[in-house]
Motif scaffolding. Structure first.
Motif, mmCIF file in Angstrom:
data_model
loop_
_atom_site.group_PDB
_atom_site.id
_atom_site.type_symbol
_atom_site.label_atom_id
_atom_site.label_comp_id
_atom_site.label_asym_id
_atom_site.label_seq_id
_atom_site.Cartn_x
_atom_site.Cartn_y
_atom_site.Cartn_z
ATOM 1 N N THR A 108 0.883 -1.119 -0.063
ATOM 2 C CA THR A 108 0.011 0.013 -0.034
ATOM 3 C C THR A 108 0.886 1.343 0.005
ATOM 4 O O THR A 108 0.677 2.189 -0.808
ATOM 5 C CB THR A 108 -0.760 -0.025 1.239
ATOM 6 N N THR A 110 4.000 1.591 -0.716
ATOM 7 C CA THR A 110 4.967 1.691 -2.033
ATOM 8 C C THR A 110 4.034 1.795 -3.142
ATOM 9 O O THR A 110 4.613 2.824 -4.027
ATOM 10 C CB THR A 110 5.747 0.207 -1.981
ATOM 11 N N SER A 111 2.914 1.581 -3.243
ATOM 12 C CA SER A 111 2.032 2.211 -4.429
ATOM 13 C C SER A 111 1.772 3.626 -4.167
ATOM 14 O O SER A 111 1.858 4.414 -5.252
ATOM 15 C CB SER A 111 0.807 1.556 -4.369
ATOM 16 N N LYS A 112 1.564 4.123 -3.126
ATOM 17 C CA LYS A 112 1.320 5.585 -2.896
ATOM 18 C C LYS A 112 2.619 6.535 -3.507
ATOM 19 O O LYS A 112 2.770 7.615 -4.069
ATOM 20 C CB LYS A 112 0.985 6.069 -1.575
ATOM 21 N N SER A 250 -4.454 -3.720 0.005
ATOM 22 C CA SER A 250 -3.332 -3.611 -0.842
ATOM 23 C C SER A 250 -3.590 -3.843 -2.335
ATOM 24 O O SER A 250 -2.988 -3.233 -3.135
ATOM 25 C CB SER A 250 -2.245 -4.526 -0.266
ATOM 26 N N GLY A 254 -3.043 -1.442 -5.329
ATOM 27 C CA GLY A 254 -2.321 -1.566 -6.493
ATOM 28 C C GLY A 254 -3.119 -1.532 -7.586
ATOM 29 O O GLY A 254 -2.537 -1.194 -8.713
ATOM 30 N N PHE A 257 -3.350 2.137 -8.288
ATOM 31 C CA PHE A 257 -1.804 2.490 -8.905
ATOM 32 C C PHE A 257 -1.529 2.067 -10.401
ATOM 33 O O PHE A 257 -1.129 2.766 -11.266
ATOM 34 C CB PHE A 257 -0.660 2.014 -8.063
ATOM 35 N N SER A 258 -1.896 0.704 -10.612
ATOM 36 C CA SER A 258 -1.891 0.534 -12.073
ATOM 37 C C SER A 258 -2.584 1.384 -13.047
ATOM 38 O O SER A 258 -1.894 1.794 -13.952
ATOM 39 C CB SER A 258 -2.375 -1.062 -12.065
ATOM 40 N N THR A 261 -1.042 4.657 -13.205
ATOM 41 C CA THR A 261 0.273 4.743 -14.048
ATOM 42 C C THR A 261 0.054 4.521 -15.442
ATOM 43 O O THR A 261 0.686 5.512 -16.442
ATOM 44 C CB THR A 261 1.299 3.396 -13.648
#
Length: 319
Positions: A108, A110-112, A250, A254, A257-258, A261
């Protein structure tokens, strides 16, 4: 390199701080951080201005302040009956339990961090002026988002006993969440308004370059829209953490984030627009809000299903 000597103390201090906050003791960490701030400030003035050590002096002052803060936080735990200074090696079972909690939280966080890094990377590819305007606005955003952290910490401190404790009360948990979200909405509107007015009307506080100011003003609307929902996101995600719904948190982070991105890379390559990049940030923040809210208000979620995450219920599901 000098500050690296303090990293063991920093990590121990973070654990001690979290333990105190989890026991609803905010005064202990506050005193420790206040003392560390004073030591750091006095140390900076003495070592940099008086002794002339420059950046090395600042590093020594920071290192000492972090070690003192960690010691004070551990001493605070000792005063509450815990043996904070004892050293034990965790068993395999304890390590597995820590990993089950830490791994989803790591994904979580790391994604932020990765999303914000990618946002800055996208701005970097648009030139120095664009990057300068972006850096000013993203730093103001980071300062304003801190106001939502106490809501997350409140949820993590008070929710567990209502969801899992001996006197569990899901009705009270739902009422607390409603209050936190309402406070988050008010805080988001207030901080968002103030945080938008300052760079809008007083950009000279940050830069006198008119081109940089122009880039700052381009993202004011998405900046405000993202900031508006951020405190409420903290309260919702704090509740998910308190209820140990870590896998969902999480996975949803994720997914956000995907998709974020993909949109950022698309905007960077096809449109090269900082404003559109910030609208992707709006999508990221509101997606987190919608995902967490949908999970918490679901009839099968932790606040409505009494069997949620209970060992007997998990065994039946596994069977």
């Amino acid at each position: 390199q000098i500050r690296g000597f303090a990293w063991p103390a920093v990590l121990v201090g973070l654990v001690a701080q979290s333990a105190s906050l989890g026991m609803k003791d905010a005064w202990g960490p506050l005193k420790a951080l206040a003392a560390a701030s004073v030591i750091n400030g006095v140390g900076d003035i003495f070592l940099c201005s008086v002794c002339g050590y420059g950046i090395a002096g600042a590093a020594w002052a920071t290192m000492v302040s972090q070690i003192v803060a960690a010691f004070m936080m551990m001493q605070n735990l000792n005063s509450r009956g815990f043996r904070a200074f004892s050293f034990t090696i965790p068993s395999t079972r304890e390590l597995l339990q820590i990993f089950e909690i830490a791994a989803p939280v790591f994904v979580t966080m790391t994604s932020k961090v990765a999303f914000y890094a990618l946002l800055t990377y996208s701005a970097t590819s648009m030139g120095a002026i664009t990057l300068a305007g972006h850096q000013v606005m993203v730093n103001i955003l980071c300062m304003c988002t801190v106001w939502g952290e106490p809501l997350s910490q409140t949820a993590q401190s008070f929710m567990p006993e209502m969801i899992y404790g001996a006197n569990r009360n899901l009705m009270k948990a739902r009422m607390l969440l409603k209050s936190l979200v309402m406070i988050g909405a008010i805080a988001g509107l207030t901080v968002g308004t103030v945080g938008t007015i300052v760079p809008w009307l007083f950009p000279s506080l940050f830069t006198n370059d008119l081109l940089v100011v122009q880039q700052m003003h381009k993202v004011l609307i998405p900046y405000f829209t993202a900031l508006l929902v951020t405190p409420s996101v903290h309260s919702l995600e704090g509740t998910l953490l308190a209820g140990r719904d870590l896998r969902y948190l999480s996975q949803s982070m994720g997914a956000c984030f995907s998709i974020g991105t993909f949109l950022l890379l698309l905007v960077r390559d096809k449109f090269s627009s900082l404003t559109l990049c910030w609208w992707v940030l709006v999508f990221f923040q509101w997606s987190r809000f919608g995902s967490a809210l949908q999970r918490l208000v679901s009839p099968t979620g932790m606040l409505y299903n009494k069997n949620f995450n209970q060992p007997e219920h998990i065994k039946v599901k596994a069977t």
